[in-house]
Motif scaffolding. Structure first.
Motif, short mmCIF file in Angstrom:
data_model
loop_
_atom_site.label_atom_id
_atom_site.label_comp_id
_atom_site.label_asym_id
_atom_site.label_seq_id
_atom_site.Cartn_x
_atom_site.Cartn_y
_atom_site.Cartn_z
N ASP A 124 38.72 138.66 60.73
CA ASP A 124 39.17 139.89 59.03
C ASP A 124 40.05 139.02 58.04
OD1 ASP A 124 40.21 142.04 58.16
OD2 ASP A 124 41.50 142.69 59.45
N ASP A 125 40.09 139.06 56.65
CA ASP A 125 41.19 138.13 55.80
C ASP A 125 40.42 137.07 55.85
OD1 ASP A 125 42.61 140.53 55.94
OD2 ASP A 125 44.26 139.22 57.45
N ASP A 156 38.07 138.11 52.74
CA ASP A 156 39.85 138.59 52.60
C ASP A 156 39.65 138.65 50.82
OD1 ASP A 156 42.47 138.52 53.49
OD2 ASP A 156 43.01 137.65 51.49
N GLU A 201 35.82 142.70 51.53
CA GLU A 201 36.89 143.24 50.90
C GLU A 201 37.45 143.32 49.98
OE1 GLU A 201 39.94 143.45 54.67
OE2 GLU A 201 40.27 141.79 53.41
MG MG Z 1 41.83 142.17 55.52
#
Ligand code: MG
Ligand code: C2E
Ligand code: MG
Length: 493
Positions: A395-396, A418, A452
């Motif tokens: 994630d990110d 991200d 995202e």
């Molecule tokens: Mg994220």
């Protein structure tokens, strides 16, 4: 001799161990030696004097020890209140300020843990000595314990700028290198300041507020000083209240999960949803995760909360499948503290077993920084999870510092670019460079890549042009309730 003495007789006053504590001297106007009765008297009185002196010395020593720190010789907490009260009385009378400086060394524990307690002690002594040199004889430097010190600056000008000068000096003195054996250490300090009368009227209030300011200095990244302001206390209070409420929130079923679809950029098909937690607070309403996840991490409450999320997300996904919706993956965020729990893998196994969800329909989102904290351990845990059949995504991605060589050893199915890089990706060349680099990196490493925070058509155009396959964002859907996901998917068919 001016007084007409003709002879002198001196006898040492000895301690019971034979150390000389003083001398008993007798003078005479005539040239002679003491007679026997005098000798006896002298022996007797020096003996008594020895006992009396020794006792006084012991009392002084006890008194000193009760009021000072043994290691540094600085006054301790017992003296602090006394000195601070005196300083306040003086300031009251002459319309001056008292400055209370709360100092906590930043990396002391590290020194103690890596170089040993002797090195730690040396460091404390050196720093203590330097602080004493920075202040006047009327000021008081106190060691509270551990690596915490308080300085009471007496008879202060009523001017924050002048006070700052002294503080800069103290800070620089602490930060100067310390040589211990072959080591050159450098320690910094987080410093909080409260002034009488503005920031408190009593010693207790001033100390508590200087402490709160020090805490703030820590929060701001250490190695700085902060003057107290009243909002520190209200913030600390809010946090305290939040912690209490958070403790009860699991039991009271105050959490809910929303789900945000992840879609294939070309076909628009929903292949996964990300579970995102919300706290339905009894008085505050819906609290977003950024408000309470950090506190939950700090207190360890993230472990039971995260466990609930895992169970609930798996249960919901199985329920969707049982209701006949096309099978999809549910993605669950795992925080650092949760990941480091020894039995994370066991908890995942339980959630799958309890829900009956097949492992391949569960994906865990780990952040890049979490993995980089201890790569070896992270890879081991990721491998265990992967062998269960659970998928892992980062994630990110792009905000941490994964080394490329490490990345290729991660058993990771997906990278999530991200949203900070996606925000302006339509116009910002730097963001374009990062986003397209991540996309091609993923392809080369056989990982899928999802963008995202996709909100606009321009962002989608860029992603399509750069061969990104998947997206998540408000453009398709905000995070919504489980019921809404059902409607959305039924509607699509
Ligand atoms: Mg994220
Ligand atoms: P995240 O995992 O990076 O989740 C994505 C966040 O971006 C979500 O915020 C989501 O609502 C938001 N978002 C999605 N699309 C868009 C968009 O198009 N524009 C904008 N501006 N934002 C978008 P949310 O739900 O507030 O979650 C924030 C963070 O809280 C998450 O970031 C995640 O790190 C954490 N979090 C959420 N739920 C959980 C959980 O159950 N456990 C743990 N440990 N952390 C969670
Ligand atoms: Mg996430």
């Amino acid at each position: 001799m001016p007084y007409g003495y003709r002879s002198c007789w001196s006898t040492p006053i000895l301690s019971h161990q034979g150390a000389v504590l003083g001398v008993f001297a007798m003078y005479s106007m005539t040239v002679r030696e003491p007679i026997e009765a005098e000798t006896r008297l002298i022996d007797f009185t020096t003996h008594i004097a020895g006992i009396a002196i020794e006792r006084k010395l012991a009392e002084d020593q006890i008194h000193f020890m009760a009021n000072h720190d043994v290691l540094t010789g600085l006054p301790n907490r017992a003296l602090l209140e006394d000195r601070l009260s005196q300083a306040i009385l003086y300031a009251q009378r002459y319309d001056r300020w008292v400055t209370v400086v709360f100092i906590d060394l930043d990396n002391f524990k590290l020194v103690n843990d890596t170089l040993g307690h002797n090195a730690g002690d040396e460091l404390l002594k050196t720093v203590a000595g330097r602080m004493v040199e920075c202040v006047r004889a009327t000021d008081t430097v106190v060691r509270l314990g551990g690596d915490e010190f308080v300085i009471v600056l007496f008879d202060q000008p009523t001017n924050v700028d002048l006070i700052s000068e002294t503080l800069q000096m103290i800070r620089a003195a602490i930060a100067a290198p310390v040589h211990i054996g072959e080591h050159h250490l450098r320690t910094t300090a987080s410093i909080g300041i409260a002034n009488y009368p503005n920031d408190g009227a009593s010693p207790e209030a001033l100390l508590a507020n200087a402490d709160a300011a020090m805490y703030r200095a820590k929060e701001l990244g250490r190695d700085n000083f902060q003057f107290y302001t009243p909002e520190f206390n209200s913030r600390a209070h809010e946090k305290f209240v939040l912690q209490g409420e958070l403790r009860n929130a699991v039991a009271r079923s105050e959490f809910v999960l929303l789900y945000q679809p992840q879609v294939d950029l070309r076909s628009g098909r929903v292949f996964a949803v990300e579970a995102l937690i919300r706290w339905n607070h009894p008085t505050l309403g819906v609290v977003p995760p950024m408000t309470f996840i950090p506190t939950a991490e700090e207190t360890g409450l993230i472990v039971p909360i995260g466990d609930w999320v895992l169970h609930e997300a798996c249960r919901q996904n199985k329920a969707w499948q049982d209701a006949g919706l096309p099978p999809m993956t549910v993605c669950v965020n795992v925080s650092a503290r949760q990941f480091k729990e020894k039995n994370l893998v066991g908890r995942v196994v339980n959630a799958l077993r309890d829900s009956g969800l097949e492992a391949s329909y569960l994906e865990l989102e780990l952040t890049e920084s979490l993995i980089m904290q201890d790569t070896e351990l992270a890879v081991a845990t990721m491998n265990e999870l992967q062998s269960l059949g659970v998928q892992i995504s980062i994630d990110d991605f792009g905000t941490g510092y994964s080394s490329l060589s490490a990345l290729k050893t991660f058993p990771v199915a997906r990278l999530k670019i991200d949203k900070s890089f996606i925000n302006d990706v339509a116009e910002d060349e730097n963001d374009q460079a990062v986003a397209s680099a991540v996309i091609s990196l993923g392809q080369k490493l056989n990982m899928r890549v999802i963008a995202e925070g996709v909100e606009t058509d321009d962002q989608i155009a860029f992603l399509l042009k750069n061969n990104c396959d998947e997206m998540q964002g408000y453009h398709f859907s905000k995070p919504v309730s489980a019921r809404d996901i059902e409607n959305l998917l039924n509607h699509k068919d």
